[in-house]
Design an enzyme around this catalytic site. Structure first.
Site, short mmCIF file in Angstrom:
data_model
loop_
_atom_site.label_atom_id
_atom_site.label_comp_id
_atom_site.label_asym_id
_atom_site.label_seq_id
_atom_site.Cartn_x
_atom_site.Cartn_y
_atom_site.Cartn_z
N HIS A 48 27.52 82.25 61.58
CA HIS A 48 28.09 83.59 61.42
C HIS A 48 27.28 84.41 60.42
O HIS A 48 27.05 85.61 60.62
CB HIS A 48 29.55 83.48 60.97
CG HIS A 48 30.17 84.79 60.66
ND1 HIS A 48 30.43 85.21 59.37
CD2 HIS A 48 30.59 85.80 61.46
CE1 HIS A 48 30.98 86.40 59.40
NE2 HIS A 48 31.09 86.78 60.65
N GLU A 51 24.36 85.91 62.10
CA GLU A 51 24.68 87.09 62.91
C GLU A 51 24.46 88.35 62.08
O GLU A 51 23.97 89.37 62.59
CB GLU A 51 26.13 87.02 63.40
CG GLU A 51 26.57 88.22 64.22
CD GLU A 51 28.08 88.32 64.34
OE1 GLU A 51 28.59 89.45 64.29
OE2 GLU A 51 28.73 87.26 64.48
N HIS A 52 24.82 88.29 60.81
CA HIS A 52 24.62 89.43 59.91
C HIS A 52 23.17 89.56 59.47
O HIS A 52 22.61 90.66 59.47
CB HIS A 52 25.52 89.28 58.67
CG HIS A 52 26.97 89.44 58.95
ND1 HIS A 52 27.65 90.63 58.72
CD2 HIS A 52 27.90 88.58 59.43
CE1 HIS A 52 28.92 90.49 59.07
NE2 HIS A 52 29.09 89.25 59.49
N GLU A 126 34.65 89.73 54.30
CA GLU A 126 35.26 89.55 55.62
C GLU A 126 36.21 88.36 55.60
O GLU A 126 37.30 88.40 56.18
CB GLU A 126 34.16 89.33 56.66
CG GLU A 126 34.67 89.19 58.09
CD GLU A 126 33.55 88.98 59.09
OE1 GLU A 126 33.82 88.47 60.19
OE2 GLU A 126 32.38 89.30 58.77
#
Length: 413
Positions: A48, A51-52, A126
């Site tokens: 994840h 992804e950023h 997040e």
């Protein structure tokens, strides 16, 4: 029927082209064969995080978004336990811009320490917003950790512990990138008003010189068969009591998956489903209730989730769910009910394929599963499920010994 051309570059990159002359745009989808299931259990959340990071600048392009926006394009990405997927759409006349952008970040990220720090903070925020500060935010995290004892599906995509992201080093990031973000671990799909030969030339030009990585052979710990019920109760500052139940089901390409998927629809897909009809309309124990499958590559879960009405105990609500489950196990569903859920599933499939981007993503995922033609076999597999298959699936899957139940109790002031 979704038509496509397929070829592979010498570095192992799989490329598929789906031509649709009806729209003057192109969609470019890059799927990397890495998700949270591929992480070290002591360094979770990296898929994840990447992804950023992939939007934070690459070797020759300091800003990914700006060049794309200048040619009228837009982009996004998502990560799940099985894959990381990047996609963009842009006017077909500017197709080469997409190849330039995607190939450069596959070649190498910038590995700028400042980018890592910025994205680390974004992910931590997040995590806090979606898991810690959201009502029921940690429910699925808790349920999966209860249902899975050994398989990496037991932690969420964002990570098992946010400290893993807090402590991530630049060396950790580089190691993860060069292990997974290689052309031989990726699928490129180009769809829209494009021609196969043009795409092949662009793919060779922009991706052909990127070095392949070491082949990744996935060897994950497999979940043993569950042999007894699991229960957990937790309390939180939530508006109402809630129940979450999980049952192990076959993986996405295994026999019995489609029967399990339709079984979940019968139980709780719509307002005419068994659980909603009996436990919301007729005997209003729940304000809402639904059922669905995770659809994961490895054996997944059929999940039932409901929020209770005021004054209803968790024990009584759970007994009511069990009663509905036993009914499905004991009595074969009617032909009419089976046709209804099949029609619902078919409608979802047809409507999803109307979107060019969805076709591109489905082609990429089918290729990951082993055969891009799987996208064209989905309808037949749905239609092949019989009422007897549903009942057998219910008897096997909805066993108490195969269940994990989370009681999420609302704190009383």
């Amino acid at each position: 029927m979704i038509d496509f051309n397929q070829f592979k570059l010498s570095n192992g990159l799989q490329v598929l082209v789906h031509t649709d002359p009806s729209v003057p745009i192109a969609t470019v989808n890059v799927l990397y064969n890495v998700g949270s299931r591929d992480e070290d259990e002591n360094k979770t959340g990296f898929a994840h995080l990447f992804e950023h990071l992939m939007f934070g600048g690459s070797k020759n392009i300091p800003s990914y978004d700006e060049p794309l926006q200048l040619v009228g394009g837009e982009n996004n990405a998502f990560t799940n336990p099985d894959i990381t997927n990047y996609f963009l759409t842009l006017p077909v006349t500017n197709l080469e811009t997409a190849f330039w952008l995607e190939s450069d970040r596959m070649l190498s990220l910038s590995f700028d320490p400042k980018v890592l720090e910025v994205q680390r903070k974004v992910v931590i925020e997040e995590y806090k917003q979606n898991y810690l500060n959201q009502p029921y935010g940690d429910a699925m995290m808790t349920l999966k950790a209860l249902a899975y004892q050994t398989h990496p599906y037991r932690w969420p995509t964002i990570g098992r512990d946010i400290s893993h992201i807090e402590q991530a080093t630049l060396d950790d990031v580089k190691s993860f990138f060069y292990k997974f973000y290689r052309p031989n671990n990726a699928v490129l799909v180009v769809a829209g008003q494009v021609e196969a030969e043009e795409v092949k030339q662009l793919a060779e030009k922009w991706f052909g010189d990127i070095p392949a990585g070491e082949p990744y052979h996935r060897q994950l710990p497999q979940e043993a068969e569950q042999t007894e019920p699991r229960h957990l109760k937790k309390a939180g500052d939530v508006p109402a009591h809630a129940i979450y139940k999980a049952f192990h089901i076959p993986g996405r390409t295994q026999a019995g998956y489609h029967a399990a998927d339709l079984l979940s629809d019968i139980l709780g897909r719509s307002r005419s489903s068994r659980l909603f009809t009996q436990l919301v309309k007729e005997n209003p124990l729940f304000s809402s209730i639904n059922a669905y499958v995770t659809g994961s590559v490895d054996p997944g879960l059929l999940i039932i989730h409901g929020r209770l009405n005021e004054g209803v105990t968790l024990e009584a609500a759970d007994e009511a769910i069990t009663s509905v489950i036993e009914e499905v196990k004991e009595k074969r569903i009617s032909g009419e009910e089976l046709r209804k859920v099949k029609n619902q599933a078919e409608s979802t499939l047809v409507f999803s394929e109307m979107e060019l981007l969805n076709r591109a993503m489905s082609l990429a995922f089918s290729t990951l599963l082993g055969d891009p033609n799987l996208i064209n076999q989905e309808s037949a597999k749905i239609q092949a499920v019989t009422a007897e298959d549903i009942q057998q699936s219910a008897q096997k899957i909805l066993s108490a010994n195969n269940s994990s139940t989370l009681f999420y109790e609302a704190l009383v002031d």
